[in-house]
Motif scaffolding. Structure first.
Motif, PDB file in Angstrom:
ATOM      1  N   ILE A  74       0.863  -1.182   0.000  1.00 26.52           N
ATOM      2  CA  ILE A  74       0.000   0.000   0.000  1.00 26.52           C
ATOM      3  C   ILE A  74       0.895   1.226   0.000  1.00 26.52           C
ATOM      4  O   ILE A  74       1.624   1.482   0.958  1.00 26.52           O
ATOM      5  CB  ILE A  74      -0.935  -0.009   1.212  1.00 26.52           C
ATOM      6  N   ALA A  75       0.859   1.968  -1.098  1.00 27.23           N
ATOM      7  CA  ALA A  75       1.745   3.124  -1.272  1.00 27.23           C
ATOM      8  C   ALA A  75       0.936   4.327  -1.740  1.00 27.23           C
ATOM      9  O   ALA A  75       1.145   4.874  -2.824  1.00 27.23           O
ATOM     10  CB  ALA A  75       2.853   2.805  -2.269  1.00 27.23           C
ATOM     11  N   VAL A  76      -0.021   4.717  -0.899  1.00 27.77           N
ATOM     12  CA  VAL A  76      -0.843   5.894  -1.161  1.00 27.77           C
ATOM     13  C   VAL A  76      -0.721   6.826   0.041  1.00 27.77           C
ATOM     14  O   VAL A  76      -0.278   6.414   1.114  1.00 27.77           O
ATOM     15  CB  VAL A  76      -2.329   5.521  -1.405  1.00 27.77           C
ATOM     16  N   PRO A  77      -1.099   8.093  -0.104  1.00 26.46           N
ATOM     17  CA  PRO A  77      -1.056   8.998   1.047  1.00 26.46           C
ATOM     18  C   PRO A  77      -1.921   8.502   2.200  1.00 26.46           C
ATOM     19  O   PRO A  77      -2.861   7.721   2.009  1.00 26.46           O
ATOM     20  CB  PRO A  77      -1.605  10.314   0.464  1.00 26.46           C
ATOM     21  N   GLY A  78      -1.611   8.970   3.403  1.00 31.58           N
ATOM     22  CA  GLY A  78      -2.313   8.525   4.592  1.00 31.58           C
ATOM     23  C   GLY A  78      -3.818   8.702   4.516  1.00 31.58           C
ATOM     24  O   GLY A  78      -4.570   7.882   5.040  1.00 31.58           O
ATOM     25  N   TYR A  79      -4.264   9.767   3.841  1.00 37.80           N
ATOM     26  CA  TYR A  79      -5.707   9.993   3.768  1.00 37.80           C
ATOM     27  C   TYR A  79      -6.411   8.987   2.874  1.00 37.80           C
ATOM     28  O   TYR A  79      -7.637   8.951   2.811  1.00 37.80           O
ATOM     29  CB  TYR A  79      -6.028  11.424   3.325  1.00 37.80           C
ATOM     30  N   GLY A  80      -5.653   8.131   2.192  1.00 36.66           N
ATOM     31  CA  GLY A  80      -6.261   7.080   1.381  1.00 36.66           C
ATOM     32  C   GLY A  80      -6.167   5.701   2.001  1.00 36.66           C
ATOM     33  O   GLY A  80      -6.707   4.734   1.451  1.00 36.66           O
ATOM     34  N   HIS A  81      -5.507   5.580   3.164  1.00 36.96           N
ATOM     35  CA  HIS A  81      -5.263   4.256   3.725  1.00 36.96           C
ATOM     36  C   HIS A  81      -6.536   3.502   4.066  1.00 36.96           C
ATOM     37  O   HIS A  81      -6.679   2.329   3.714  1.00 36.96           O
ATOM     38  CB  HIS A  81      -4.369   4.369   4.959  1.00 36.96           C
ATOM     39  N   ARG A  82      -7.454   4.141   4.771  1.00 32.86           N
ATOM     40  CA  ARG A  82      -8.647   3.399   5.165  1.00 32.86           C
ATOM     41  C   ARG A  82      -9.427   2.922   3.946  1.00 32.86           C
ATOM     42  O   ARG A  82      -9.854   1.756   3.881  1.00 32.86           O
ATOM     43  CB  ARG A  82      -9.542   4.256   6.060  1.00 32.86           C
ATOM     44  N   ALA A  83      -9.590   3.795   2.961  1.00 34.03           N
ATOM     45  CA  ALA A  83     -10.376   3.427   1.778  1.00 34.03           C
ATOM     46  C   ALA A  83      -9.735   2.273   1.012  1.00 34.03           C
ATOM     47  O   ALA A  83     -10.431   1.335   0.592  1.00 34.03           O
ATOM     48  CB  ALA A  83     -10.542   4.645   0.865  1.00 34.03           C
ATOM     49  N   VAL A  84      -8.419   2.304   0.828  1.00 36.69           N
ATOM     50  CA  VAL A  84      -7.790   1.233   0.049  1.00 36.69           C
ATOM     51  C   VAL A  84      -7.724  -0.063   0.855  1.00 36.69           C
ATOM     52  O   VAL A  84      -7.828  -1.156   0.271  1.00 36.69           O
ATOM     53  CB  VAL A  84      -6.404   1.629  -0.479  1.00 36.69           C
TER      54      VAL A  84
END
Length: 358
Positions: A74-84
């Protein structure tokens, strides 16, 4: 190995290039879909610390990414962690391995327990920071500003530490060291406080869109603020009984400097030797929109649960709220789903088990 990477930003594509160069197969998926369109059927061109052209596979769905991968990063910004995480978990398989790069707001804990809730036994690795520093410079090009010499990783479950460490090294080389506590990762991420100091002290440059070099912006005065923030972070780590690297150690391990240099001196050397990435030139910068709600706010939350004062972290958050006219303390969508009682209890007992709240 076939590695699925969630994200198509500079870090995600940097990982893809690194993995392909070292004989692995990299597959990427963009949650939005937009950032992946230009990559379909094209090669990635990397410059800087890693150079060359690399062909990667682009898939159009999370199901396709996860179902074919041996390891998912998982290599997305923190604000995308829950969604991904919530997108990935329904397609996870028994025995798959997952890496959160880099963990913010204890997202590795949320991932592990989301898997467990589905009855999936998988190892989760939470990194304190990213393996490399990279940014997209064009539709199919990236600039890699550096590859870290050392970073920490925590494993969930902890008993899988040796296996997880071996996997990280197989993928990205001998640049990892295991830490026994997920809180050491949560409290060991230096990017949020460093970025807070840099963004606050160079704010008008950011707002006016002026060019400035990131490390050149860490003047002696800014470095003193970084060190003051670090003292607060270290006191919080002590309160939770975990050991984390100091900001001085972070710079030395990242850039390979000898001991004895101040933060300002090391920043100046990075600027002189490598220039480093430019500082942000728009208010929509991860230095603030990611690192404040998902890096600083969780520290303030942890501090409140142990009555540890973090006046500079709190003041910085409030200043950014005023500057942006928005409440960053309410933008973290992970805080409300984390098992806080168990997280705090786990720092008091080696045998404590984290559980998801009902």
């Amino acid at each position: 190995m076939k590695i699925g990477i969630v994200g198509c930003g500079g870090i995600a594509l940097g990982y893809a290039a690194f993995l392909v160069k070292n004989g692995h197969q990299a597959v990427v998926w963009s949650p939005s879909g937009e950032s992946a369109r230009s990559l379909i059927g094209q090669e990635i061109t990397a410059s800087g610390a890693l150079e060359g052209s690399f062909r990667i596979q682009v898939v159009g769905s999370v199901r396709e990414l996860v179902s074919e991968a041996e390891v998912v990063i998982i290599a997305v910004p923190g604000y995308g962690h829950r969604a991904v995480i919530e997108a990935v978990v329904p397609f996870a398989r028994e025995g798959q391995s997952f890496i959160v790069s880099a963990q913010l707001s204890l997202s590795g804990v949320y991932l592990k327990h989301s898997l467990t809730a589905r009855g999936i036994e998988s190892n989760v690795m939470a990194w304190a920071t990213t393996v490399l520093m990279s940014r997209r410079t064009g539709p199919t090009s990236i600039a890699i500003g550096g590859i870290r010499q050392m970073l920490e990783v925590a494993a969930l479950p902890g008993a899988a530490g040796a296996k997880c460490l071996d996997l990280c090294r197989t993928l990205f080389g001998d640049r990892f060291r295991i830490v026994p506590d997920i809180l050491a990762i949560a409290l060991g991420n230096l990017n949020p406080p460093i970025h807070m100091a840099s963004a606050l002290c160079n704010f008008t440059r950011i707002e006016k869109g002026e060019y400035w070099a990131n490390y050149d912006g860490i003047t002696p005065s800014v470095a003193r603020l970084v060190e003051a923030l670090d003292k607060e972070r270290l006191s919080l780590a002590k309160a939770y009984g975990v050991t984390v690297r100091t900001v001085q150690e972070h710079y030395r391990l990242t850039f390979g400097f000898e001991e004895g240099h101040s933060i300002a001196e090391m920043a100046a050397m990075v600027h002189k030797q490598r220039q480093g990435p430019p500082g942000p030139t728009t208010l929509d910068t991860r230095f603030v929109t990611e690192d404040v709600p998902f890096g600083i706010v969780p520290l303030v939350e942890l501090a409140a649960r142990r009555d540890v004062p973090l006046p500079l972290h709190q003041a910085g958050t409030q200043l950014f709220c005023a500057l942006y006219g928005r409440d960053f303390s309410k933008e973290n969508d992970l805080l409300k789903v984390l098992p806080w009682k168990s997280i705090v209890a786990s720092s008091e007992s080696d045998s404590a088990e984290l559980t998801l709240p009902e």
